[in-house]
Design a protein around this motif. Structure first.
Motif, PDB file in Angstrom:
ATOM      1  N   ILE A 115       0.967  -1.283  -0.503  1.00 23.21           N
ATOM      2  CA  ILE A 115       0.139  -0.196  -0.181  1.00 23.21           C
ATOM      3  C   ILE A 115       0.790   1.101   0.001  1.00 23.21           C
ATOM      4  O   ILE A 115       0.608   2.098  -0.573  1.00 23.21           O
ATOM      5  CB  ILE A 115      -0.866  -0.240   0.790  1.00 23.21           C
ATOM      6  N   ILE A 116       2.063   1.758   0.944  1.00 22.45           N
ATOM      7  CA  ILE A 116       2.793   2.547   0.731  1.00 22.45           C
ATOM      8  C   ILE A 116       3.728   2.614  -0.461  1.00 22.45           C
ATOM      9  O   ILE A 116       3.485   3.789  -0.677  1.00 22.45           O
ATOM     10  CB  ILE A 116       3.572   2.438   1.974  1.00 22.45           C
ATOM     11  N   LYS A 117       3.983   1.768  -0.891  1.00 27.10           N
ATOM     12  CA  LYS A 117       5.169   1.692  -2.256  1.00 27.10           C
ATOM     13  C   LYS A 117       3.583   1.960  -3.265  1.00 27.10           C
ATOM     14  O   LYS A 117       4.463   2.731  -4.044  1.00 27.10           O
ATOM     15  CB  LYS A 117       5.654   0.360  -2.368  1.00 27.10           C
ATOM     16  N   SER A 118       2.680   1.346  -3.354  1.00 25.68           N
ATOM     17  CA  SER A 118       2.081   2.139  -4.106  1.00 25.68           C
ATOM     18  C   SER A 118       1.628   3.770  -4.671  1.00 25.68           C
ATOM     19  O   SER A 118       1.648   4.457  -5.622  1.00 25.68           O
ATOM     20  CB  SER A 118       0.688   0.979  -4.425  1.00 25.68           C
ATOM     21  N   ILE A 119       1.198   3.937  -2.952  1.00 28.66           N
ATOM     22  CA  ILE A 119       0.518   5.237  -2.828  1.00 28.66           C
ATOM     23  C   ILE A 119       1.623   6.470  -3.476  1.00 28.66           C
ATOM     24  O   ILE A 119       1.360   7.351  -4.511  1.00 28.66           O
ATOM     25  CB  ILE A 119      -0.225   5.308  -2.011  1.00 28.66           C
ATOM     26  N   LYS A 120       3.303   6.281  -2.339  1.00 30.74           N
ATOM     27  CA  LYS A 120       4.285   6.753  -3.237  1.00 30.74           C
ATOM     28  C   LYS A 120       4.128   6.837  -4.396  1.00 30.74           C
ATOM     29  O   LYS A 120       5.124   8.280  -4.894  1.00 30.74           O
ATOM     30  CB  LYS A 120       5.022   6.583  -1.943  1.00 30.74           C
ATOM     31  N   LEU A 284      -1.370 -18.111   6.401  1.00 24.87           N
ATOM     32  CA  LEU A 284      -2.242 -17.467   6.930  1.00 24.87           C
ATOM     33  C   LEU A 284      -2.904 -16.163   6.298  1.00 24.87           C
ATOM     34  O   LEU A 284      -3.282 -15.195   5.953  1.00 24.87           O
ATOM     35  CB  LEU A 284      -1.258 -16.363   8.275  1.00 24.87           C
ATOM     36  N   GLY A 285      -3.798 -17.279   4.927  1.00 26.80           N
ATOM     37  CA  GLY A 285      -3.951 -16.734   3.922  1.00 26.80           C
ATOM     38  C   GLY A 285      -3.876 -17.107   2.540  1.00 26.80           C
ATOM     39  O   GLY A 285      -2.378 -16.880   2.197  1.00 26.80           O
ATOM     40  N   VAL A 286      -4.811 -15.868   1.518  1.00 29.52           N
ATOM     41  CA  VAL A 286      -4.592 -16.013   0.354  1.00 29.52           C
ATOM     42  C   VAL A 286      -4.522 -15.020  -0.212  1.00 29.52           C
ATOM     43  O   VAL A 286      -5.438 -13.846   0.398  1.00 29.52           O
ATOM     44  CB  VAL A 286      -4.663 -17.652  -0.594  1.00 29.52           C
ATOM     45  N   PHE A 287      -4.214 -14.001  -1.404  1.00 25.02           N
ATOM     46  CA  PHE A 287      -4.284 -13.321  -1.986  1.00 25.02           C
ATOM     47  C   PHE A 287      -3.677 -12.727  -2.798  1.00 25.02           C
ATOM     48  O   PHE A 287      -3.205 -14.024  -4.119  1.00 25.02           O
ATOM     49  CB  PHE A 287      -3.050 -12.147  -1.307  1.00 25.02           C
ATOM     50  N   GLY A 288      -4.130 -11.912  -3.584  1.00 27.96           N
ATOM     51  CA  GLY A 288      -4.423 -11.371  -5.678  1.00 27.96           C
ATOM     52  C   GLY A 288      -3.940  -9.563  -4.633  1.00 27.96           C
ATOM     53  O   GLY A 288      -5.363  -9.494  -4.553  1.00 27.96           O
ATOM     54  N   LYS A 289      -3.360  -9.071  -6.219  1.00 28.78           N
ATOM     55  CA  LYS A 289      -3.152  -7.361  -5.749  1.00 28.78           C
ATOM     56  C   LYS A 289      -2.906  -7.314  -6.992  1.00 28.78           C
ATOM     57  O   LYS A 289      -1.818  -8.045  -7.996  1.00 28.78           O
ATOM     58  CB  LYS A 289      -1.852  -7.712  -5.359  1.00 28.78           C
ATOM     59  N   PHE A 290      -2.858  -5.860  -7.977  1.00 26.53           N
ATOM     60  CA  PHE A 290      -2.826  -5.646  -9.006  1.00 26.53           C
ATOM     61  C   PHE A 290      -2.633  -3.969  -8.359  1.00 26.53           C
ATOM     62  O   PHE A 290      -2.915  -3.209  -7.641  1.00 26.53           O
ATOM     63  CB  PHE A 290      -3.908  -6.316 -10.045  1.00 26.53           C
ATOM     64  N   PHE A 291      -1.543  -3.911  -9.792  1.00 30.72           N
ATOM     65  CA  PHE A 291      -0.873  -2.376  -9.800  1.00 30.72           C
ATOM     66  C   PHE A 291      -1.606  -1.692 -11.060  1.00 30.72           C
ATOM     67  O   PHE A 291      -0.793  -2.293 -11.571  1.00 30.72           O
ATOM     68  CB  PHE A 291      -0.035  -1.616  -8.549  1.00 30.72           C
ATOM     69  N   LYS A 292      -1.487  -0.484 -11.044  1.00 28.23           N
ATOM     70  CA  LYS A 292      -1.361   0.451 -12.501  1.00 28.23           C
ATOM     71  C   LYS A 292      -0.838   1.905 -12.126  1.00 28.23           C
ATOM     72  O   LYS A 292      -1.808   2.905 -11.491  1.00 28.23           O
ATOM     73  CB  LYS A 292      -3.114  -0.071 -13.373  1.00 28.23           C
ATOM     74  N   GLY A 293      -0.011   2.631 -12.653  1.00 29.94           N
ATOM     75  CA  GLY A 293       0.207   3.379 -12.330  1.00 29.94           C
ATOM     76  C   GLY A 293       0.283   4.281 -14.060  1.00 29.94           C
ATOM     77  O   GLY A 293       0.209   4.015 -14.689  1.00 29.94           O
ATOM     78  N   ALA A 294       0.558   6.158 -13.329  1.00 27.96           N
ATOM     79  CA  ALA A 294       0.005   6.968 -14.538  1.00 27.96           C
ATOM     80  C   ALA A 294       0.970   6.613 -15.663  1.00 27.96           C
ATOM     81  O   ALA A 294       1.670   6.179 -15.697  1.00 27.96           O
ATOM     82  CB  ALA A 294      -0.432   8.297 -14.152  1.00 27.96           C
TER      83      ALA A 294
END
Length: 294
Positions: A115-120, A284-294
């Motif tokens: 989250i921090i890396k994406s927002i920055k 302790l759980g599974v995840f899915g995540k993705f990111f798109k920058g401008a």
């Protein structure tokens, strides 16, 4: 791409050992023994070492509740721990609940880092982030500390108050707190045409909204995902879906995201785990995540 991820920079937390359906953990200076249904293997350390090290042990009265037994009555009922990522420091108040929880899930620190890396990296001056099923606010704090306008949604008033306390401890402000059923909230935001640069979902297997609304992961998650992707900003966004359900694999999460968002790019999926000092890995759980920058 399937990944295995574990927190690497959460110094106030340590999984010391796990096995025989229990885990031995350090939160700050306090060491606890708690039940862990995933730990079906034998303990790495001797039982005598567990007995020697721990300060508090959880004894279950049923599958869902129990009590904490202290070795020393001077051990506090509440205490604080810190998480740090570069120049960002978050503080959390921990407390022993009758449901064996303490107010934090340390494996989620992997997602806070993301989250921090994406927002920055966003070019948007003040990106907007929505945290659903937000509990005591770890992801909300991470988003706000990174500079995002943050909305925190949970159906339980007491845990939202707990999250607000963590906000104060962390020296943050202006998180938008909402006590509401997550699915109802999302549908309303879609109708309003709202957009968010980041959305975090950490839904339970089962749950209830403040007005008795029923949530069952396998019945409701597809509907939730279809509404959620409609809220994503087209130019810059990230999404994190985290589930802790014994019936859900990372392949299911991967398929769910791809079917809900056919144009998804940079999708990562996998399993979160905690690396024990004794050597074993606790899933302790599974995840899915993705990111798109401008």
């Amino acid at each position: 791409m399937i990944q295995l991820l574990t927190p690497s920079n959460f110094k106030d937390y340590e999984l010391i050992d796990c096995g025989d359906f229990e885990k031995l953990e350090r939160f700050g200076n306090v060491i606890l023994i708690r039940p862990e249904p995933q730990a079906v293997w034998a303990k790495g350390l001797k039982e005598s070492e567990w007995t020697k090290q721990h300060h508090i042990r959880f004894k279950g009265r049923s599958a869902t509740s129990g009590e904490w037994i202290k070795k020393d009555l001077k051990t506090p009922d509440r205490w604080h721990i810190k998480y740090q990522n570069g120049d960002i420091t978050l503080q959390f108040r921990l407390a022993m609940t009758s449901f064996k929880h303490l107010g934090i899930f340390p494996e989620q620190a992997v997602n806070w880092d993301y989250i921090i890396k994406s927002i920055k990296s966003f070019k948007t001056p003040q990106p907007k982030v929505l945290n659903l099923f937000a509990y005591t606010g770890g992801a909300s704090l991470a988003a706000r500390a990174a500079g995002a306008e943050t909305t925190h949604v949970d159906s339980i008033k007491q845990v939202v108050s707990w999250a607000n306390e963590n906000q104060t401890l962390s020296g943050l402000d202006n998180i938008r707190w909402t006590v509401e059923d997550a699915l109802k909230f999302v549908k309303r935001e879609v109708k309003r045409g709202k957009k968010y640069n980041g959305i975090i979902l950490d839904p339970p297997a089962y749950g209830h909204g403040p007005n008795g609304e029923k949530w069952k992961l396998e019945d409701n998650i597809q509907e939730m995902m279809q509404d959620v992707v409609a809220l994503l900003d087209e130019n810059e966004h990230f999404l994190i879906l985290n589930t802790y359900s014994l019936g859900f694999s990372s392949v299911i999460v991967d398929n769910l995201i791809r079917s809900s968002f056919p144009g998804v790019k940079n999708l990562e999926s996998g399993e979160l785990y905690l690396q024990a000092t004794s050597g074993c890995k606790l899933p302790l759980g599974v995840f899915g995540k993705f990111f798109k920058g401008a």
